[in-house]
Design a protein around this motif. Structure first.
Motif, mmCIF file in Angstrom:
data_model
loop_
_atom_site.group_PDB
_atom_site.id
_atom_site.type_symbol
_atom_site.label_atom_id
_atom_site.label_comp_id
_atom_site.label_asym_id
_atom_site.label_seq_id
_atom_site.Cartn_x
_atom_site.Cartn_y
_atom_site.Cartn_z
ATOM 1 N N TYR B 111 12.726 21.682 -14.527
ATOM 2 C CA TYR B 111 13.555 20.964 -15.504
ATOM 3 C C TYR B 111 14.822 21.774 -15.763
ATOM 4 O O TYR B 111 14.863 22.626 -16.657
ATOM 5 N N LEU B 112 15.844 21.502 -14.975
ATOM 6 C CA LEU B 112 17.050 22.333 -15.052
ATOM 7 C C LEU B 112 17.768 22.195 -16.390
ATOM 8 O O LEU B 112 18.445 23.109 -16.838
ATOM 9 N N SER B 113 17.589 21.040 -17.056
ATOM 10 C CA SER B 113 18.248 20.843 -18.358
ATOM 11 C C SER B 113 17.815 21.887 -19.382
ATOM 12 O O SER B 113 18.542 22.171 -20.326
ATOM 13 N N ILE B 114 16.626 22.446 -19.178
ATOM 14 C CA ILE B 114 16.133 23.432 -20.135
ATOM 15 C C ILE B 114 17.027 24.673 -20.127
ATOM 16 O O ILE B 114 17.059 25.441 -21.091
#
Lengths: 185, 137
Positions: B111-114
């Motif tokens: 989850y790159l948004s994290i």
């Protein structure tokens, strides 16, 4: 039942977390996952801006290794040990879908409405993630710990300050979900 | 050698966080909606065993590896910093649906948004360091 593939129930996970705390204690360290943020700031040169970051961070490198391990653990678990969906209380899932249009409960591990990479082009989502993180980082350092440092380590050692902090965590969380979410989303 | 120990503990922690779903935004939301016992059970059972274990460590005066003292530093006495800091942390915990441990686990889960949340957390930590002397403690 497949213990590797199925989600682990609380009575498996909780004792394993206690075990992690004891492993770190016997390794001569304390379990707490937010102090590594301070270490990273210090590594990045924040000592030039505030004395708070002037310390021998090389002694704290161990907590960066725990962080690296957590990343690897997340990779292993999501790739090889999970179908990456989370089933929550159906009433809560329905409420999420009706009130906020978050329809992915029971289908995903994280809501794509907030965490899909292409949502980063949405300034609102970007702001929610950034401000959420900012409050977590600021609050954890101000309170001297986070869920692991206070709710697990501190409370296990019967520390009154940790009880105050944990009550604060829940007040903040409840205010956010019940009072602020309807205004934000 | 010691490095491998810390790395392994981290890997174990990451797997437990992911598999218990404590790293899931949905579980945090559900917890604050009192929709399930799951998160309370995780924290509660960890705590129950933690309290028992730490009492035993203190009674028997156990030592850490290399005969060093077990780190059970008492927290500084204060009300303001724990109450205010705690509430601020809680607001962020619920908004981002992640606390400092699971954040890293989610990076590994892809989850790159994290990373935005982690950047925010670093910024928040930095801001605290700069403002520390002006805040009530």
């Amino acid at each position: 039942m497949n213990l590797i593939y199925e989600p682990w129930p609380w009575y498996v996970a909780g004792p394993l977390i206690a075990l992690i705390m004891f492993l770190l204690l016997f390794a001569g360290k304390q379990f707490g996952m937010s102090s590594n943020l301070r270490t990273m700031c210090a590594v990045g040169g924040a000592g030039k801006a505030a004395d708070f970051f002037k310390f021998d961070w090389k002694k704290e490198r161990w907590n960066l290794l725990v962080v690296l391990g957590a990343v690897i653990g997340g990779f292993i678990a999501s790739q090889f040990m999970s179908n990456n969906t989370v089933e929550i209380n159906p009433n809560v899932a329905e409420q999420l879908s009706i009130d906020y249009g978050i329809t992915s409960a029971n289908e995903a591990y994280m809501p794509p409405e907030l965490f899909a990479t292409d949502q980063l082009s949405n300034p609102f989502v970007l702001l929610v993630l950034l401000v959420g993180g900012l409050l977590v980082g600021f609050g954890a350092r101000y309170a001297g710990g986070c869920t692991s440092g206070h709710a697990i380590s501190g409370l296990s050692n019967l520390q009154l300050p940790s009880l105050i902090a944990v009550i604060g965590f829940f007040i903040g969380g409840l205010v956010m979900i019940h009072a602020l979410f309807p205004l934000i989303f | 050698m010691k490095q491998t120990v810390y790395l392994s503990i981290g890997i174990f922690f990451g797997i437990v966080m992911y598999k218990s779903e404590a790293a899931s935004w949905f579980r945090i939301y559900e917890m604050f909606q009192f929709g399930s016992f799951h998160m309370y059970g995780i924290i509660g059972s960890a705590l129950a065993l933690g309290i028992i274990g730490i009492q035993i460590i203190k009674k028997k005066n156990f030592k850490a590896v290399g005969n060093q003292q077990i780190q059970l530093t008492p927290k500084n006495k204060s009300f303001a910093r724990y109450a205010i800091g705690g509430i601020i942390f809680g607001l962020g915990w619920a908004l981002a649906g992640a606390c400092p441990g699971p954040m890293y686990v989610l990076v590994g889960s892809g989850y790159l948004s994290i990373l935005v949340v982690i950047f925010g957390a670093l910024l928040g930590t930095f801001l605290y360091g700069v403002l520390k002397d002006k805040l009530p403690h």
